[in-house]
Structure formats: structure tokens, C-alpha cells
Design a protein around this motif. Structure first.
Motif, PDB file in Angstrom:
ATOM      1  N   SER A 182      37.718  55.213  45.253  1.00  0.00           N
ATOM      2  CA  SER A 182      37.967  56.006  44.140  1.00  0.00           C
ATOM      3  C   SER A 182      37.141  55.602  42.920  1.00  0.00           C
ATOM      4  O   SER A 182      36.140  56.477  42.201  1.00  0.00           O
ATOM      5  N   LEU A 183      37.205  54.323  42.853  1.00  0.00           N
ATOM      6  CA  LEU A 183      36.476  54.007  41.640  1.00  0.00           C
ATOM      7  C   LEU A 183      34.888  54.092  41.574  1.00  0.00           C
ATOM      8  O   LEU A 183      34.071  54.299  40.769  1.00  0.00           O
ATOM      9  N   LEU A 184      34.465  53.846  42.838  1.00  0.00           N
ATOM     10  CA  LEU A 184      32.990  54.111  42.988  1.00  0.00           C
ATOM     11  C   LEU A 184      32.463  55.555  42.751  1.00  0.00           C
ATOM     12  O   LEU A 184      31.188  55.938  42.826  1.00  0.00           O
ATOM     13  N   ASN A 185      33.348  56.305  42.719  1.00  0.00           N
ATOM     14  CA  ASN A 185      32.904  57.662  42.413  1.00  0.00           C
ATOM     15  C   ASN A 185      32.678  57.921  41.120  1.00  0.00           C
ATOM     16  O   ASN A 185      31.868  58.616  40.446  1.00  0.00           O
ATOM     17  N   LYS A 186      32.836  56.656  40.195  1.00  0.00           N
ATOM     18  CA  LYS A 186      32.272  56.574  38.799  1.00  0.00           C
ATOM     19  C   LYS A 186      31.131  55.920  38.484  1.00  0.00           C
ATOM     20  O   LYS A 186      30.832  55.536  37.470  1.00  0.00           O
ATOM     21  N   VAL A 187      30.398  55.825  39.635  1.00  0.00           N
ATOM     22  CA  VAL A 187      29.291  54.920  39.639  1.00  0.00           C
ATOM     23  C   VAL A 187      28.135  56.030  40.130  1.00  0.00           C
ATOM     24  O   VAL A 187      28.385  56.478  41.143  1.00  0.00           O
ATOM     25  N   PRO A 188      27.046  55.931  39.537  1.00  0.00           N
ATOM     26  CA  PRO A 188      25.951  56.743  40.184  1.00  0.00           C
ATOM     27  C   PRO A 188      25.518  56.164  41.716  1.00  0.00           C
ATOM     28  O   PRO A 188      25.570  55.176  42.142  1.00  0.00           O
ATOM     29  N   LYS A 189      25.134  57.262  42.685  1.00  0.00           N
ATOM     30  CA  LYS A 189      25.137  56.855  43.756  1.00  0.00           C
ATOM     31  C   LYS A 189      24.112  55.767  44.276  1.00  0.00           C
ATOM     32  O   LYS A 189      24.098  55.099  45.051  1.00  0.00           O
ATOM     33  N   THR A 190      23.168  55.798  43.518  1.00  0.00           N
ATOM     34  CA  THR A 190      21.908  54.595  43.609  1.00  0.00           C
ATOM     35  C   THR A 190      22.518  53.340  43.285  1.00  0.00           C
ATOM     36  O   THR A 190      21.762  52.288  43.625  1.00  0.00           O
ATOM     37  N   GLN A 191      23.509  53.288  42.705  1.00  0.00           N
ATOM     38  CA  GLN A 191      24.157  51.857  42.048  1.00  0.00           C
ATOM     39  C   GLN A 191      25.369  51.362  42.869  1.00  0.00           C
ATOM     40  O   GLN A 191      25.859  50.398  42.729  1.00  0.00           O
ATOM     41  N   ARG A 192      25.909  52.480  44.078  1.00  0.00           N
ATOM     42  CA  ARG A 192      27.001  52.116  44.612  1.00  0.00           C
ATOM     43  C   ARG A 192      27.399  50.969  45.365  1.00  0.00           C
ATOM     44  O   ARG A 192      28.384  50.220  45.634  1.00  0.00           O
ATOM     45  N   ASP A 193      26.200  50.641  46.083  1.00  0.00           N
ATOM     46  CA  ASP A 193      26.146  49.346  46.957  1.00  0.00           C
ATOM     47  C   ASP A 193      26.491  48.018  46.158  1.00  0.00           C
ATOM     48  O   ASP A 193      27.028  47.142  46.352  1.00  0.00           O
ATOM     49  N   ILE A 194      25.681  48.112  45.069  1.00  0.00           N
ATOM     50  CA  ILE A 194      25.633  47.020  43.966  1.00  0.00           C
ATOM     51  C   ILE A 194      27.071  46.991  43.281  1.00  0.00           C
ATOM     52  O   ILE A 194      27.473  46.026  43.226  1.00  0.00           O
ATOM     53  N   ALA A 195      27.323  48.126  43.032  1.00  0.00           N
ATOM     54  CA  ALA A 195      28.731  48.214  42.281  1.00  0.00           C
ATOM     55  C   ALA A 195      29.954  47.681  43.328  1.00  0.00           C
ATOM     56  O   ALA A 195      30.893  46.897  42.866  1.00  0.00           O
ATOM     57  N   LYS A 196      29.889  48.031  44.413  1.00  0.00           N
ATOM     58  CA  LYS A 196      30.782  47.714  45.441  1.00  0.00           C
ATOM     59  C   LYS A 196      30.985  46.239  45.480  1.00  0.00           C
ATOM     60  O   LYS A 196      32.057  45.431  45.498  1.00  0.00           O
ATOM     61  N   ASP A 197      29.912  45.630  45.841  1.00  0.00           N
ATOM     62  CA  ASP A 197      29.665  44.130  45.836  1.00  0.00           C
ATOM     63  C   ASP A 197      30.172  43.508  44.674  1.00  0.00           C
ATOM     64  O   ASP A 197      30.904  42.478  44.558  1.00  0.00           O
ATOM     65  N   ARG A 198      29.954  43.867  43.446  1.00  0.00           N
ATOM     66  CA  ARG A 198      30.056  43.226  42.128  1.00  0.00           C
ATOM     67  C   ARG A 198      31.624  43.405  41.867  1.00  0.00           C
ATOM     68  O   ARG A 198      32.434  42.628  41.534  1.00  0.00           O
ATOM     69  N   ILE A 199      32.220  44.613  41.940  1.00  0.00           N
ATOM     70  CA  ILE A 199      33.367  45.065  41.660  1.00  0.00           C
ATOM     71  C   ILE A 199      34.503  44.258  42.810  1.00  0.00           C
ATOM     72  O   ILE A 199      35.373  43.396  42.401  1.00  0.00           O
ATOM     73  N   TRP A 200      34.153  44.177  43.881  1.00  0.00           N
ATOM     74  CA  TRP A 200      34.973  43.620  44.959  1.00  0.00           C
ATOM     75  C   TRP A 200      34.875  42.069  44.708  1.00  0.00           C
ATOM     76  O   TRP A 200      35.871  41.343  44.856  1.00  0.00           O
ATOM     77  N   GLY A 201      33.963  41.385  44.343  1.00  0.00           N
ATOM     78  CA  GLY A 201      33.844  40.270  44.152  1.00  0.00           C
ATOM     79  C   GLY A 201      34.542  39.613  43.111  1.00  0.00           C
ATOM     80  O   GLY A 201      35.154  38.647  42.945  1.00  0.00           O
ATOM     81  N   TYR A 202      34.432  40.422  41.747  1.00  0.00           N
ATOM     82  CA  TYR A 202      35.067  40.225  40.734  1.00  0.00           C
ATOM     83  C   TYR A 202      36.681  40.212  40.947  1.00  0.00           C
ATOM     84  O   TYR A 202      37.482  39.385  40.700  1.00  0.00           O
ATOM     85  N   CYS A 203      37.037  41.209  41.841  1.00  0.00           N
ATOM     86  CA  CYS A 203      38.469  41.235  42.209  1.00  0.00           C
ATOM     87  C   CYS A 203      38.883  39.987  43.277  1.00  0.00           C
ATOM     88  O   CYS A 203      40.072  39.401  42.865  1.00  0.00           O
ATOM     89  N   LEU A 204      38.264  39.768  44.012  1.00  0.00           N
ATOM     90  CA  LEU A 204      38.683  38.540  44.781  1.00  0.00           C
ATOM     91  C   LEU A 204      38.583  37.087  43.930  1.00  0.00           C
ATOM     92  O   LEU A 204      39.280  36.298  44.337  1.00  0.00           O
ATOM     93  N   ARG A 205      37.745  37.049  43.034  1.00  0.00           N
ATOM     94  CA  ARG A 205      37.901  35.844  41.939  1.00  0.00           C
ATOM     95  C   ARG A 205      39.242  35.817  41.218  1.00  0.00           C
ATOM     96  O   ARG A 205      39.781  34.897  41.056  1.00  0.00           O
ATOM     97  N   LYS A 206      39.542  37.112  41.040  1.00  0.00           N
ATOM     98  CA  LYS A 206      40.804  37.147  40.203  1.00  0.00           C
ATOM     99  C   LYS A 206      42.108  36.979  41.094  1.00  0.00           C
ATOM    100  O   LYS A 206      42.802  36.368  40.594  1.00  0.00           O
ATOM    101  N   CYS A 207      41.789  37.343  42.370  1.00  0.00           N
ATOM    102  CA  CYS A 207      43.049  37.191  43.228  1.00  0.00           C
ATOM    103  C   CYS A 207      42.507  36.724  44.575  1.00  0.00           C
ATOM    104  O   CYS A 207      42.251  37.805  45.661  1.00  0.00           O
ATOM    105  N   PRO A 208      42.252  35.789  44.884  1.00  0.00           N
ATOM    106  CA  PRO A 208      41.671  35.076  46.237  1.00  0.00           C
ATOM    107  C   PRO A 208      42.656  35.364  47.417  1.00  0.00           C
ATOM    108  O   PRO A 208      43.896  35.199  47.042  1.00  0.00           O
TER     109      PRO A 208
END
Length: 214
Positions: A182-208
């Protein structure tokens, strides 16, 4: 520092943020100045992709807000008549130049200021919602971790509870993935692969994530 740019594409307006920067020769570039355009959205009250670029530190909030006000003043030929200030709480104030002799108490200027403030408010609210969505993803991961811990405790004591907790953990993980999508809908389509990796990586750093004892 950058600036807003409006394009008309197939009859529809699109807003971009443009940054000019030199392509560093030290990093293998040409040394020439190149422009980078960030697609923000289709109108000033619908810059739906801006929050991603702010969170990813591509753009600076203060720069965007200041250039937004300047854009509005330019569009209405008021740049030389009005001085503006944006407070730390993102409230806009106007002051007329002495040479302009305009009365900011008049309805026209009040409406102009209120509409410009509403654009600022939308940007701030969208940015907060983006951050809230990140917090929600992390919350689901925390629930996942709690149930994995409970499952591991019960593995050799009660297999029924073990499998129930495993199912709960899977459900919480799926919730985190749904929220991420749902959050990735707020990201341009051309950026979504990058955004997914960075957002998910951020979340996992906050909560391994906890590991399940198999």
C-alpha cells in the motif's frame, strides 16, 4: 536546491522537482551539469509522490515549501508585492512590501494565502502519513516477533499452541507486506523497486526478525 517545473503531457499537467548538478569527473562522470527531474504528482494539492523523495532524502522539505510559495507568488504576479515567512510549525505569514500598497486584509489576498497554506498542510500531512505507515509496518513485524518467541517456547510443550502461534506469525507478516504494498502506491512506478528494498531494509533494521525453531 531545486525548483518546481510544470509540464503538460498529453494535455495533463504534471509537476516535477528539478535539480541541476555537475556530473563529477572524480566519480567517472563527464564534468558537465545535468538535470535530474523528480515526478511529484499532477497538481499542487496532489503531490502524492513527494513524501517518498522527502523520506529518501532526495529532497529537503524546507526547500520544497519555500519554492512552492515562490511558485504561487510568481504565478499570480505577486513576488514583488509580498514577503512571506514559514514558521517552524509550517504556518505561512505574509507581509506586503511598502512600495506595493496592497492590503493583505482583502478577500483576494486572504484566499490566496489560505489556499497556499492548504498546499503546505497537504505536504506535511502526507509526509506524516508516510512515516506513520512505516511505523505500522514495524508494528506488524514486532507482533510477528512476539508470536515467533511464543511459538518457540511452546514447541516442546504443546504442539497445538506452536502451530497456532506460527499461523498468527504468518498473519502478522502478511499484514506487514500488505501495508508495504500500500505504501508503495505513494512512490512513482519507476522508483518502486528501489523504494521497496530501501523501505523494507529500513524496517528490518528497526525490527530484526526472530527465527522460528524448526
Amino acid at each position: 536546491m531545486g525548483y518546481f517545473k510544470k509540464k503538460s503531457i498529453r494535455g495533463e499537467n504534471k509537476y516535477y522537482w528539478v535539480i541541476a548538478k555537475r556530473d563529477s569527473k572524480k566519480l567517472g562522470g563527464t564534468g558537465k551539469v545535468k538535470t535530474i527531474e523528480y515526478y511529484l504528482g499532477d497538481s499542487l494539492n496532489d503531490l502524492k509522490y513527494l513524501s517518498w523523495y522527502l523520506w529518501n532524502d532526495d529532497l529537503k522539505l524546507d526547500d520544497v515549501l519555500n519554492k512552492l510559495v515562490i511558485l504561487r507568488l510568481n504565478d499570480f504576479d505577486l513576488k514583488n508585492d509580498i514577503n512571506y515567512q514559514i514558521s517552524k510549525k509550517y504556518k505561512l505569514s505574509f507581509r506586503s512590501n511598502k512600495e506595493s500598497y496592497i492590503d493583505l486584509r482583502k478577500k483576494y489576498y486572504l484566499n490566496f494565502k489560505n489556499l497556499t497554506q492548504s498546499y503546505i498542510d497537504i505536504i506535511i500531512n502526507n509526509s506524516q502519513e508516510f512515516n506513520d505507515s512505516l511505523s505500522e509496518i514495524i508494528k506488524w513485524l514486532e507482533f510477528y516477533n512476539q508470536t515467533i518467541k511464543e511459538a518457540n517456547k511452546s514447541k516442546f510443550q504443546d504442539t497445538d499452541i506452536y502451530f497456532i502461534e506460527c499461523d498468527n506469525a504468518n498473519s502478522f507478516f502478511e499484514h506487514s507486506q500488505f501495508k508495504l504494498k500500500s505504501l508503495l502506491n505513494k512512490v512513482p512506478k519507476t522508483q518502486r523497486d528501489i523504494a521497496k528494498d530501501r523501505i523494507w531494509g529500513y524496517c528490518l533494521r528497526k525490527c530484526p526478525l526472530e527465527k522460528l525453531d524448526l
